[in-house]
Design a protein around this motif. Structure first.
Motif, PDB file in Angstrom:
ATOM      1  N   ASP A  43      26.762  81.340  26.593  1.00  0.00           N
ATOM      2  CA  ASP A  43      25.572  81.086  27.418  1.00  0.00           C
ATOM      3  C   ASP A  43      25.893  79.923  28.355  1.00  0.00           C
ATOM      4  OD1 ASP A  43      23.130  80.714  28.582  1.00  0.00           O
ATOM      5  OD2 ASP A  43      22.041  80.314  26.710  1.00  0.00           O
ATOM      6  N   ALA A  97      24.973  90.696  31.006  1.00  0.00           N
ATOM      7  CA  ALA A  97      25.215  89.429  30.309  1.00  0.00           C
ATOM      8  C   ALA A  97      25.709  88.322  31.231  1.00  0.00           C
ATOM      9  CB  ALA A  97      26.227  89.647  29.185  1.00  0.00           C
ATOM     10  N   GLY A  99      27.660  91.765  23.400  1.00  0.00           N
ATOM     11  CA  GLY A  99      27.394  91.110  24.669  1.00  0.00           C
ATOM     12  C   GLY A  99      28.061  89.760  24.858  1.00  0.00           C
ATOM     13  N   HIS A 100      28.787  89.281  23.858  1.00  0.00           N
ATOM     14  CA  HIS A 100      29.464  87.985  24.000  1.00  0.00           C
ATOM     15  C   HIS A 100      30.632  88.121  24.970  1.00  0.00           C
ATOM     16  CE1 HIS A 100      31.626  84.301  22.966  1.00  0.00           C
ATOM     17  NE2 HIS A 100      30.552  83.899  22.300  1.00  0.00           N
TER      18      HIS A 100
END
Length: 850
Positions: free
Chosen positions: A554, A782, A744-745
């Motif tokens: 993130d 993402a 989604g990382h």
């Protein structure tokens, strides 16, 4: 070396080379004894032993098995007599491993060896330098009594090593030079050097009574000279004390030494009580010299009256130390460092009355507690902490009733860690935790006491730095739980917040990124309640939260936090303040993760020069910023510059850290990734293979850092044409990434993109098309549509669509993504050019530091 004279031995080892420069490095050697007597045959034997095997141990004769025969004095005299035959002479106090490490570190500064986070690593660099040097060097390890600790702290060859020890086991591997008592003519000569009024006959009587033991002769002759007592009377008083000590048993050397000390103490208590009280303290100090300045730092402590008066008066203090030396009870060097022979110290501990022992121990503990400079986070305090270190355990500070004395132990644990003696910090931390956990009904101690919990936290920090990750995590989590449950501390106490700061890195190292995020999020709220939004500690807690967000991919969330932190620091400090520079390097990491490489590069090129200038090129924060610079240079397509920076960073990281350290491993992977893009695939593969082995040993097979390294290794293998190995590794890694981090990382998306390359190379067209299309869509959601890695995924998805027969869609997607890439990275970027030529794109990984 001013004032040093050099005398020739009967058979010198070699003549000085007139073409070579004189001695260049000389350190730590005690002052030469102008009254040194005899020992010519021993000096010659020592010289010959060094020429034969380059190493010699100076041991007491087995008959006596005790100190006082002059081992150190012999080594000192050898150093001065032979100084001009060496380029380097370095004296190493070797009773404790920490002292050896610190001495070797100081020697390394003469060689410009890089700073390290670990003194053991620094020592290794110095030893390697010496072993490979053409310098003529001599190292002297004084009082090395633990062979297992010291043997690994010596050069493998290249020069000469002298070792003094009371431990005869050294003779099993080195040429032993056994030092016996004096011959009688040497004894007489020593006594008459101390007092010219003593006749040869009286000197002979004194030597006979003292068994020709050099230490005893020196002390007795000094005491006789300063008191002016006739030798007969002196021997009569001495004999009385010997009878009191030995009773009906035959007197021993130790009995004689004890009698000498008693005789001197009786005189001092009568004539100079401050000197007597000063001597009593040395029963509870270490054997290494202690600075008179350090003792006087504690002059406001609650100590016995006569000693306190002397400490507070400069003239009286110098008089006291001078008398101690005149009585032959101590050496005092030009820097006013005082050293009492360890044999005298042992006798003092045995022979002091209970009242004197309690007074001496209390004086030492109060003085050291008062002299303690406090928080070792300020490097200006380090010289004092270093002086205190050898005396912490002999003074009994760990068991002291005085709370401030125990706090000295806590500061030493932290000082040893910060100064790089990680193993020393661990040893002292473990001893403190073990001792204090057992104490009941004493404030600050016991399993839940403030000092015990603080020692546990600092021990956990040392354990983590040494790579004992599981032990560090268990200990820090246990300490946090006790603090949270304690009515004395609770969730918002400073100790609790500091301990939570220690737990989160252990969770990240364990791969528990979500758990670390939750803990740091909670910790931030408690920092805000305790300190307010703009306090230094709160800002650090905000930065810790951003670390977790980066690990979870993130980068946008981390960027928001770090942008706010940078703005806050900009309003509070100057532009070159280290706290602001650190915050800006974090912001550059966020920008890199967001694919905004040019912006990241601009920040790093602006802040790194002042950062390096202020902290030095080997500081951990500067090294981390240098890694980000290498990565960013590679991502903007400046491969040659990136390779130079990555190589330097790899070298500096290996110098500063142990090879298994997380930062050293990350530096190796960055270097391997850079070697790959510059075409040096074999070198890249060798480095990657070695690094992955270490990742697996340190973190395990399913840890995100190990998996990231595997992703990079698979890319290198594909480049080498080892498609089968690459596929097997890539497929396994992609599955593990998905299970560990989720689809989604960012790490998983890179693994998926690269596995699609494996499928395409294997001719599995449909499987490659499905995976690359899926990866492209998830990446857009993402990471955003204009992130370079999303666009790389788009290039591969377009190629797979074309091969699968979806020509119109594939060509449109290819043209769209290539245009976007040219806009983001530039049309002349090497990877944009390669993609335009129809080559598939790899997504390597550069995980941020935990």
């Amino acid at each position: 070396m001013t004032g040093r004279s050099v005398s020739a031995l009967h058979e010198p080892a070699r003549e000085p080379d007139p073409g070579r420069e004189p001695l260049r490095i000389w350190g730590g050697v005690p002052l030469r004894n102008p009254a040194f007597t005899g020992r010519e045959s021993l000096l010659l034997t020592l010289q010959r032993a060094l020429e034969r095997r380059a190493k010699a141990s100076v041991l007491p004769h087995a008959l006596h098995g005790m100190g006082g025969v002059g081992k150190t004095a012999l080594a000192v005299e050898f150093a001065y007599r032979y100084a001009d035959r060496y380029d380097l002479v370095w004296w190493i106090p070797a009773e404790h491993q920490s002292l050896v490490l610190q001495s070797l570190y100081q020697l390394g500064r003469h060689f410009d060896t890089p700073d390290t986070a670990d003194l053991q690593q620094a020592a290794n660099l110095v030893l390697e330098k010496l072993a490979g040097s053409d310098l003529r060097w001599l190292l002297i390890y004084d009082n090395a009594n633990e062979p297992e600790d010291i043997a690994r702290l010596m050069p493998s060859g290249g020069g000469h090593v002298i070792l003094t020890s009371r431990n005869p086991t050294w003779s099993d591997v080195w040429d032993p030079i056994e030092v016996d008592v004096f011959d009688r003519p040497e004894s007489i000569e020593l006594v008459r050097k101390r007092s010219e009024t003593v006749s040869a006959e009286d000197a002979d009587r004194l030597a006979d009574r003292l068994g020709d033991l050099p230490l005893a002769l020196d002390q007795a002759a000094s005491c006789q000279a300063v008191t002016g007592m006739p030798v007969g009377e002196y021997l009569s008083e001495l004999e009385q004390h010997v009878r009191e000590l030995s009773g009906t048993r035959p007197p021993t050397y130790r009995t004689t030494i004890a009698a000498l000390v008693r005789l001197a103490l009786r005189r001092l208590r009568s004539d100079a009580p401050a000197v007597a009280e000063l001597l009593e303290m040395f029963a509870y100090l270490g054997a290494e010299p202690i600075s008179g300045g350090l003792l006087r730092r504690g002059r406001d402590a609650r100590v016995s009256p006569a000693l306190g008066q002397a400490l507070r008066d400069e003239v009286a203090w110098r008089r006291a130390t001078r008398e101690l030396r005149r009585y032959g009870l101590a050496k005092v060097d030009a820097d006013q460092r005082i050293q009492v022979h360890r044999l005298f110290q042992g006798v003092l501990r045995d022979e002091l009355t209970e009242e004197a022992a309690q007074r001496g121990r209390a004086n030492v503990q109060h003085l050291l507690a008062s002299a303690n400079p406090g928080d070792p986070g300020d490097m200006a305090t380090w010289p004092v902490h270093r002086d205190i270190g050898p005396h912490v355990l002999p003074a009994g500070l760990m068991e002291a009733e005085l709370l401030d004395a125990r706090r000295v132990v806590l500061d030493q644990i932290r000082f040893l860690y910060l100064s790089g003696d990680l193993e020393g910090s661990q040893r002292l931390g473990e001893a403190a935790v073990a001792a204090w956990s057992k104490v009941e009904s004493t404030p600050g101690l016991g399993p839940n006491g403030e000092l015990t919990l603080t020692a546990k936290r600092r021990l956990a920090t040392a354990l983590r730095s040494l790579g004992f990750n599981d032990r560090a995590r268990v200990l820090s989590e246990e300490t946090l739980r006790l603090l949270l449950e304690s009515p004395e501390f609770g969730p918002d106490h400073e100790h609790t917040l500091l301990t939570a700061d220690e737990v989160a890195p252990n969770l990240r190292i364990a791969g528990l990124f979500r758990e670390a995020l939750d803990l740091d999020g909670d910790n931030l709220e408690r920092h805000r309640r305790r300190y307010g939004d703009e306090d230094d500690e709160t800002l650090k807690a905000r930065q810790n939260l951003a670390v977790n967000l980066r690990m979870l991919s993130d980068f946008a969330g981390a960027h928001d936090i770090d942008t706010a932190v940078v703005r806050t620091w900009q309003q509070m400090v100057s532009e070159n303040d280290n706290r602001l520079l650190f915050a800006q390097t974090n912001l550059a990491r966020d920008l890199y993760g967001l694919g905004r490489y040019d912006e990241a590069l601009e920040i790093l090129q602006r802040v790194l020069p002042p950062y390096r200038q202020q902290l030095g090129p080997q500081h951990p924060h500067v090294l981390l910023a240098g890694r980000t610079l290498a990565i960013t240079l590679r991502k903007v397509g400046r491969y040659t510059d990136a390779l130079t920076v990555a190589a330097d960073h790899h070298r500096d990281s290996e110098s500063r850290y142990r090879p298994e350290h997380e930062h050293a491993l990350a530096a190796a992977m960055t270097y391997a990734n850079t070697l790959r893009v510059t075409g040096e695939l074999e070198s890249a593969e060798a480095i990657a293979t070695e690094s992955i082995d270490r990742y697996l040993r340190l973190f395990g097979e399913t840890h995100p850092l190990s998996l990231s390294a595997a992703v990079n290794h698979a890319i290198i293998l594909r480049g080498l044409g080892e498609w089968a190995r690459a596929r097997e590794l890539g497929e396994r890694t992609y599955a593990q990434m998905t299970g560990t981090l989720g689809a989604g990382h960012g790490y998983t998306l890179s693994a998926a993109n690269n596995h699609a390359n494996d499928l395409a190379l294997a001719g599995e067209t449909e499987a490659a098309r499905r995976l690359s299309a899926q990866t492209f869509e998830i990446s857009r959601e993402a990471r955003g549509g204009r992130h370079p890695y999303t666009l790389w995924c788009g290039v591969n998805a377009a190629l797979d669509a074309i091969v699968a027969g979806e020509t119109e869609y594939g060509e449109a997607l290819r043209d769209e993504t290539l245009a976007a890439l040219a806009g983001v990275l530039g049309a002349d970027h090497p990877e944009v050019i390669a993609a335009g030529e129809g080559r598939r794109v790899e997504c390597d990984l550069e995980p941020p530091p935990t």
